[in-house]
Design a protein around this motif. Structure first.
Motif: not given
Length: 179
Positions: A87-100
């Motif tokens: 349903x959705x195709x996406x560019x994956x982003x690395x796990x990030x403590x800052x983003x979270x």
């Protein structure tokens, strides 16, 4: 129809254009929507409608968030739904403590409002195709090459479904020193 809103990170145009070029090289006809480079973003919080007219107060509350700039890496491709009919195709982003951490601060800033933000687990991603409309099942998901960009701000967006770009930044917040 009432306006809908979300808080997100706009992907810098050079990286967004690279993602769109890669996607377009796949010659997809399987989805209804292929976002323009100008619309690529990471949704931090989907707010939806603003039934009580609080969006101006939300603008003010977001100004108080202190969070340092950080870098993100694009690590490949992912999808929501079934692999053969994503349903959705996406560019994956690395796990990030800052983003979270930034996403947590935004959720905390919204808790005193009468909004109903999406409460699904936060899966950072950049949607590059959505709304499955294909007839042929996919046998594999094409891969994105690695990429990276700096996150120096986030924005409160209004969704304009019949416009290009579809996502209009109402207010942008520079990241400043903070944890």
């Amino acid at each position: 129809m009432a306006n809908h809103y979300f808080i997100g990170i706009k992907i810098p145009l050079p990286e967004a254009r690279s993602l769109v070029e890669q996607r377009d090289s796949w010659n997809l006809s399987s989805h209804k929507r292929y976002p323009a480079a100008e619309d690529l973003h990471i949704t931090l919080v989907f707010i939806g409608a603003d039934p009580e007219g609080e969006i101006r107060a939300v603008e003010q509350a977001l100004q108080n968030i202190a969070h340092s700039p950080f870098d993100l890496k694009i690590t490949g491709t992912g999808y929501f739904g079934k692999k053969e009919r994503p349903g959705v195709v996406y560019a994956a982003v690395e796990e990030s403590e800052s983003l979270n951490g930034l996403q947590d601060k935004i959720m905390t800033a919204l808790k005193d409002f009468n909004l109903t933000p999406d409460t699904k687990p936060f899966v950072p991603h950049i949607t590059i195709a959505n709304k499955w409309a294909g007839k042929d099942k996919w046998t594999e998901i094409p891969a994105f090459g690695p990429g990276h960009f700096s996150v120096e701000d986030f924005s409160l967006f209004r969704i304009e479904p019949n416009s290009t770009p579809r996502y209009v930044a109402i207010k942008t917040y520079k990241l400043k020193d903070g944890v």
